[in-house]
Design a protein around this motif. Structure first.
Motif, mmCIF file in Angstrom:
data_model
loop_
_atom_site.group_PDB
_atom_site.id
_atom_site.type_symbol
_atom_site.label_atom_id
_atom_site.label_comp_id
_atom_site.label_asym_id
_atom_site.label_seq_id
_atom_site.Cartn_x
_atom_site.Cartn_y
_atom_site.Cartn_z
ATOM 1 N N UNK A 132 49.637 -39.606 -14.966
ATOM 2 C CA UNK A 132 48.916 -39.221 -13.749
ATOM 3 C C UNK A 132 49.839 -39.273 -12.541
ATOM 4 N N UNK A 133 50.516 -40.420 -12.356
ATOM 5 C CA UNK A 133 51.342 -40.604 -11.160
ATOM 6 C C UNK A 133 52.539 -39.653 -11.157
ATOM 7 N N UNK A 134 53.181 -39.471 -12.304
ATOM 8 C CA UNK A 134 54.335 -38.570 -12.370
ATOM 9 C C UNK A 134 53.915 -37.142 -12.062
ATOM 10 N N UNK A 135 52.817 -36.698 -12.672
ATOM 11 C CA UNK A 135 52.380 -35.328 -12.469
ATOM 12 C C UNK A 135 52.023 -35.028 -11.029
ATOM 13 N N UNK A 136 51.334 -35.979 -10.374
ATOM 14 C CA UNK A 136 50.924 -35.761 -8.987
ATOM 15 C C UNK A 136 52.105 -35.913 -8.038
ATOM 16 N N UNK A 137 52.928 -36.942 -8.249
ATOM 17 C CA UNK A 137 54.037 -37.208 -7.327
ATOM 18 C C UNK A 137 55.067 -36.086 -7.364
ATOM 19 N N UNK A 169 42.711 -32.550 3.607
ATOM 20 C CA UNK A 169 44.012 -33.196 3.445
ATOM 21 C C UNK A 169 44.463 -33.056 1.992
ATOM 22 N N UNK A 170 45.775 -33.009 1.738
ATOM 23 C CA UNK A 170 46.264 -32.909 0.351
ATOM 24 C C UNK A 170 45.870 -34.147 -0.455
ATOM 25 N N UNK A 171 45.107 -33.951 -1.491
ATOM 26 C CA UNK A 171 44.629 -35.088 -2.281
ATOM 27 C C UNK A 171 45.796 -35.807 -2.949
ATOM 28 N N UNK A 172 46.823 -35.059 -3.343
ATOM 29 C CA UNK A 172 47.991 -35.706 -3.958
ATOM 30 C C UNK A 172 48.655 -36.661 -2.968
ATOM 31 N N UNK A 173 48.719 -36.298 -1.680
ATOM 32 C CA UNK A 173 49.278 -37.196 -0.667
ATOM 33 C C UNK A 173 48.420 -38.451 -0.515
ATOM 34 N N UNK A 208 44.142 -30.903 -12.245
ATOM 35 C CA UNK A 208 44.884 -30.697 -13.496
ATOM 36 C C UNK A 208 45.290 -32.029 -14.110
ATOM 37 N N UNK A 209 45.703 -32.985 -13.271
ATOM 38 C CA UNK A 209 46.066 -34.307 -13.782
ATOM 39 C C UNK A 209 44.880 -34.972 -14.458
ATOM 40 N N UNK A 210 43.686 -34.799 -13.868
ATOM 41 C CA UNK A 210 42.484 -35.373 -14.475
ATOM 42 C C UNK A 210 42.214 -34.747 -15.845
ATOM 43 N N UNK A 211 42.370 -33.422 -15.937
ATOM 44 C CA UNK A 211 42.156 -32.751 -17.211
ATOM 45 C C UNK A 211 43.155 -33.172 -18.268
ATOM 46 N N UNK A 212 44.427 -33.284 -17.871
ATOM 47 C CA UNK A 212 45.467 -33.714 -18.807
ATOM 48 C C UNK A 212 45.187 -35.136 -19.295
ATOM 49 N N UNK A 242 53.870 -31.462 -10.412
ATOM 50 C CA UNK A 242 53.651 -30.724 -11.662
ATOM 51 C C UNK A 242 52.157 -30.431 -11.875
ATOM 52 N N UNK A 243 51.301 -31.383 -11.459
ATOM 53 C CA UNK A 243 49.862 -31.221 -11.619
ATOM 54 C C UNK A 243 49.195 -31.326 -10.253
#
Length: 456
Positions: free
Chosen positions: A230-235, A169-173, A243-247, A238-239
């Motif tokens: 984190x939330x902006x990048x995933x939602x 499943x998409x982890x961002x979802x 990638x969000x974890x690395x940023x 963008x990430x």
């Protein structure tokens, strides 16, 4: 003897070892190796499967990075600033400091993604303050344990990464789906906390002052920025979660290293919100920070936790293969589907998750049961959305963190506060009631998980 008899003997043996305190990783490994010999599988098969897990597990790279993020925000003092802000907003209510600790757990979880890290960090910081503020020490420790349950629900979440990896499943979802349920868990526990504190008269009240709220909010700006990043990048896409974890790790390292010399020039902030009005706005701008020589020790601590989780994920995937060969998935599937209608099947699956969570940590519960229960509950006959069920499943697993006999968060809270494990149990009951109410609500109202998803 038959293969079934040997499997039974092996299972009883590892159950005894589990009761004796042998780590879960070794329990599963012993069971897998024993059953592999019984079924005629070679150790080469186990080695190949272990290697395949990590060859295909790009999404799992986010796990050690978010663990490191939690350690960085704790060491830098960002976590303290978030708790200061929560207290300035809620301290005027009876039980405000306890409610603030629950709010701080939610804010900390929105950066770290770990339940035990949330309990340990907030418990070690705020338990002494709560005891000094007139709260019962057992209730204070139980509050830290209960607050940690949201660590795997509010994004980012380490266990959501594992669930998404296992169920494709998409982890961002999954991250986005956890926002509303995690918030409801915090609010539900705060309501239970307010009722208990009002009945017992616990906690000193502080006036609600706009200046205090603004100062602590300003002081926590780095934490809010990390959460928003984190939330902006995933939602927005963008990430990816990895990638969000690395940023976020890069952001926290930069914030800690830059803040340390600035903090030295301005004077150390002690982190006591009751004195925050005496601090200048410039002093609130930077956190305590850390130095470059301190980074290796922070990384090593995070690596130790990753070194526990990663092998457990790998060996549990092999366990799934053996359970499939033994027909366990078919047996559990037939039992669940025999319950009848959709709601009966859903609540039976929830009961299984809860019972398993009483004796196992959320990671093995997820790895063992999610591949069995999810296909049943999300089948066309039952009709539960896969992302919705992921939230239902993991909210139920999170309740196990404060449910005996296992109750990982209870052990963590006991360790950081010095309150014996069994003395905490009575004071977890109100929080369990609140979490059960939220769990049922989330299960019955799909929009709690799906409302924020852009494509649903």
């Amino acid at each position: 003897m038959t293969d079934g008899s040997w499997v039974t003997i092996i299972s009883l043996g590892v159950t005894f070892l589990f009761m004796m305190g042998v780590p879960v990783l070794l329990i599963i490994a012993y069971w897998v190796i024993g059953c592999s010999f019984v079924l005629g599988l070679t150790l080469d098969n186990m080695g190949a499967e272990l290697l395949n897990v990590f060859n295909k597990g790009f999404a799992l790279l986010a796990m050690p990075l978010f663990i490191l993020t939690g350690d960085l925000i704790n060491k830098s003092g960002i976590a303290r600033r978030l708790s200061d802000f929560a207290y300035s907003c809620l301290g005027w209510l009876r039980g405000g400091l306890a409610m603030a600790s629950l709010g701080a757990c939610g804010l900390f979880a929105a950066i770290s993604g770990s339940n035990s890290a949330t309990t340990a960090t907030i418990g070690s910081m705020l338990h002494p303050e709560m005891v000094k503020g007139g709260y019962d020490e057992r209730f204070s420790a139980a509050t830290a344990a209960a607050g940690g349950t949201v660590g795997i629900i509010i994004p980012p979440s380490i266990i959501f990464i594992v669930y998404g990896f296992l169920m494709n499943l998409p982890i961002s979802d999954l991250f986005i789906a956890g926002i509303i349920p995690g918030t409801l868990m915090v609010v539900g526990m705060q309501l239970a906390c307010w009722i208990i504190c009002t009945l017992n008269g616990w906690g000193y009240l502080i006036p609600l002052q706009l200046n205090r709220v603004l100062k602590t909010a300003f002081g926590a700006w780095l934490g809010f920025l990390a959460i928003g990043l984190v939330l902006w990048g995933i939602y927005t896409g963008k990430f990816s979660p990895t990638e969000a974890a690395g940023v976020t790790v890069g952001f926290c390292i930069a914030a800690g290293l830059i803040s340390y010399p600035l903090n030295k020039m301005m004077g150390t902030h002690k982190g006591d919100d009751r004195e925050v009005t005496e601090k200048g706005w410039a002093e609130m701008f930077v956190v305590e920070g850390f130095t470059i020589p301190e980074i290796p020790s922070i990384v090593v601590r995070s690596a130790q936790i990753t070194g526990i989780l990663a092998p457990l994920i790998a060996i549990s995937v092999v366990m799934q293969q053996i359970l499939s060969l033994l027909g366990a998935q078919q047996v559990i599937g037939d039992f669940v589907t025999s319950m009848g209608g959709p709601y009966a099947v859903l609540f039976t699956a929830m009961a299984i998750v809860f019972i398993a969570g009483m004796v196992l940590e959320s990671l093995p519960v997820t790895i063992i049961l999610a591949p069995i229960l999810a296909p049943i509950v999300t089948s066309p006959a039952i009709g539960v959305d896969p992302v919705h069920f992921s939230v239902i499943f993991l909210v139920g697993a999170s309740i196990g963190f404060i449910t005996p006999p296992y109750g990982l968060n209870l052990y963590v809270a006991s360790g950081v506060t010095g309150v014996p494990y069994f003395r905490l149990l009575r004071y977890t009951v109100p929080y369990l009631a609140a979490l059960f109410a939220v769990w049922i609500f989330v299960a019955l109202v799909p929009d709690t998980a799906l409302l924020l998803l852009p494509n649903r």
